[in-house]
Design a protein around this motif. Structure first.
Motif, short mmCIF file in Angstrom:
data_model
loop_
_atom_site.label_atom_id
_atom_site.label_comp_id
_atom_site.label_asym_id
_atom_site.label_seq_id
_atom_site.Cartn_x
_atom_site.Cartn_y
_atom_site.Cartn_z
N THR A 253 0.83 -1.21 0.00
CA THR A 253 0.00 0.00 0.00
C THR A 253 0.87 1.25 0.00
O THR A 253 0.59 2.22 -0.72
CB THR A 253 -0.92 0.00 1.22
OG1 THR A 253 -1.76 -1.17 1.20
CG2 THR A 253 -1.81 1.24 1.24
N LYS A 254 1.95 1.19 0.80
CA LYS A 254 2.84 2.35 0.87
C LYS A 254 3.51 2.58 -0.49
O LYS A 254 3.60 3.73 -0.96
CB LYS A 254 3.89 2.13 1.95
CG LYS A 254 4.76 3.34 2.19
CD LYS A 254 5.72 3.12 3.35
CE LYS A 254 6.57 4.36 3.59
NZ LYS A 254 7.51 4.15 4.71
N GLU B 164 0.97 3.92 -2.77
CA GLU B 164 0.74 5.34 -2.49
C GLU B 164 1.87 6.19 -3.07
O GLU B 164 1.62 7.25 -3.67
CB GLU B 164 0.62 5.56 -0.99
CG GLU B 164 -0.67 5.01 -0.40
CD GLU B 164 -0.71 5.15 1.11
OE1 GLU B 164 0.34 5.53 1.68
OE2 GLU B 164 -1.77 4.89 1.71
N GLU B 165 3.10 5.68 -2.86
CA GLU B 165 4.24 6.42 -3.41
C GLU B 165 4.17 6.46 -4.93
O GLU B 165 4.45 7.50 -5.55
CB GLU B 165 5.54 5.76 -2.95
CG GLU B 165 5.78 5.88 -1.45
CD GLU B 165 6.99 5.08 -0.99
OE1 GLU B 165 7.52 4.29 -1.83
OE2 GLU B 165 7.41 5.22 0.17
N ASN C 288 1.46 6.20 -6.69
CA ASN C 288 0.35 7.10 -7.06
C ASN C 288 0.78 8.56 -6.99
O ASN C 288 0.41 9.38 -7.84
CB ASN C 288 -0.85 6.86 -6.16
CG ASN C 288 -1.56 5.55 -6.48
OD1 ASN C 288 -1.44 5.05 -7.59
ND2 ASN C 288 -2.28 5.00 -5.51
N ILE C 289 1.55 8.85 -5.92
CA ILE C 289 2.03 10.24 -5.78
C ILE C 289 2.93 10.60 -6.96
O ILE C 289 2.81 11.67 -7.57
CB ILE C 289 2.76 10.41 -4.44
CG1 ILE C 289 1.77 10.27 -3.27
CG2 ILE C 289 3.47 11.76 -4.38
CD1 ILE C 289 2.42 10.24 -1.92
#
Length: 452
Positions: A312-313, A316-317, A319-320
């Motif tokens: 997930t991290k 998220e990274e 996605n960022i």
């Protein structure tokens, strides 16, 4: 007494003396007094007997040699709903059903035959229900040895028989439970010695009933807490034990759950203990296996959660980064659109206008229209809010700036645009001023190339 009188008469015929007559009179008076006394005693005894018969709670009766009733007491009257006067001269066949009467007659005949007291257990239907009696029947024998009557004293044991039946049923149920129970059951006396054990307990302990019976629990039990539970039960308390147990008689190790309950007598004194045992070894093993499986599952869930957290991290990274990339791409796209629109408007459209002014032929005009239509098609989806540093320049200055950026000299630009070199030089100075390059040692061509 009649014999004495006859004897006296015979003596009178032999002319007895005065002394003999006086002695005879004395004897007769004495005998008369004894007879009166005996009659009085008999009447008194009859009163005593009547009081006893009528005030006892035992039915009593007397039959003659023909088995007909002579008398019954009040308790018999109450139970049979008949009076003594009514029953006199009647036999059992007049009072009871045929089978009952035959039974009573057979009993009476047996008493006469055996000439002694005989006890019988009888079940008799009476007006208030069926009663069971324990009857003691006895013969009355005269001086010549003949049985002239049969008597009976009945004890109503209906309640006792019912209690015995209930007790027997309870005992059968208890023994059924005791022998076939899935739990181990043991009886311990007040001294702590095992007096009974079922087969299930022997199976649990890996032993035999013979080895278990006779075991002194207070001396032989190695499990302190179990021995303490037995002692508590012998003191009148219900006690429990649960834990690992090493069998004294079988040598096997089991997980046991047990309950010890005191046994009380009618006066509430403790007469022993009942112990109930359950083998919970498999349950404990299942619980342990379940606990391990639960722990493993929790660990797997934790590991999977950590893995998902990492993914997930990373997502998220990603996605960022993707968002930044898309934003940058959108910015680049807008910038590219603005540059294309700006260059078309500033550097292509003016030349097209010049060509339109010098191209008079129809074919040339058609070609110019086609070029313009294609340019319009290309720029139709572009945004038209161009914000570039070159927007500060006029159209003429933009033409000159584009030629400077292409490396054209002042003379070459003047020749292309049909202007004087001095005019071009003035435009160059104005371009530097509008681009904030005045008094700066920055090459105009390089600046225009960098910011294009």
């Amino acid at each position: 007494m009649l014999g004495s009188v006859v004897q006296g008469c015979c003596r009178m015929k032999s002319k007895p003396t005065y002394e003999q007559l006086e002695q005879r009179v004395f004897d007769l008076e004495k005998e008369l007094a004894c007879c009166k006394s005996r009659n009085g005693s008999d009447r008194l005894n009859q009163q005593y007997l009547g009081a006893i018969l009528d005030n006892t709670n035992l039915p009593i009766y007397l039959k003659d040699a023909g088995y007909k009733y002579i008398l019954i007491n009040r308790e018999y009257e109450r139970l049979a709903h008949i009076t003594c006067d009514q029953i006199q001269g009647m036999d059992d066949f007049s009072l009871f059903p045929e089978l009952i009467a035959q039974l009573f007659r057979a009993q009476d005949e047996e008493v006469v035959r055996r000439r002694t007291l005989v006890e019988f257990e009888e079940t008799i239907p009476l007006p208030d229900g069926v009663h069971t009696f324990l009857t003691a029947k006895f013969p009355l024998i005269d001086s010549e040895g003949r049985v002239y009557a049969v008597g009976g004293v009945c004890t109503d044991i209906t309640g006792r028989k019912k209690a015995e039946a209930e007790l027997k049923e309870a005992e059968e149920k208890f023994h059924g439970i005791f022998e076939h129970s899935p739990l181990g059951i043991v009886h311990i006396d007040r001294e702590g010695v095992i007096t009974e054990s079922n087969a299930r307990l022997a199976d649990i302990l890996g032993s035999t009933v013979e080895k278990i019976v006779g075991l002194d629990t207070l001396k032989s039990l190695k499990a302190e807490k179990m021995r303490a539970a037995v002692i508590s039960a012998l003191s009148g308390e219900i006690a429990h034990y649960e834990g690992n147990y090493l069998s004294v008689t079988g040598g096997v190790e089991r997980d046991i759950r047990s309950v010890f309950s005191p046994l009380l007598s009618n006066d509430r004194s403790i007469i022993g203990v009942i112990g109930i045992f359950e083998d919970i070894t498999r349950r404990k093993q299942a619980e342990e296996a379940l606990r391990k499986a639960h722990d493993e599952l929790e660990q797997r869930v934790a590991d999977r959660t950590a893995q998902l957290d990492r993914k997930t991290k990373r997502l998220e990274e990603t996605n960022i980064a993707l968002k930044i990339f898309l934003e940058k791409r959108e910015e680049d796209k807008k910038e590219l659109e603005e540059q294309v629109m700006f260059r078309i408007e500033k550097f292509i459209s003016p030349y097209l206008e010049k060509l339109r002014s010098i191209c008079k032929e129809n074919s040339q005009e058609a070609i110019l229209k086609i070029i313009q239509a294609n340019l319009d098609e290309i720029t139709s989806s572009f945004a038209h809010n161009h914000k570039e540093h070159l927007s500060k320049l006029t159209p003429a200055q933009l033409q000159i700036a584009d030629l400077i950026k292409q490396g054209q000299t002042t003379k070459e630009i003047a020749s292309i645009l049909n202007l004087s070199p001095a005019t071009i030089a003035c435009h160059r100075q104005e371009i530097r001023k509008r681009l904030s390059l005045t008094n700066k040692k920055i090459n105009l061509q390089s600046s225009l190339a960098t910011n294009s």
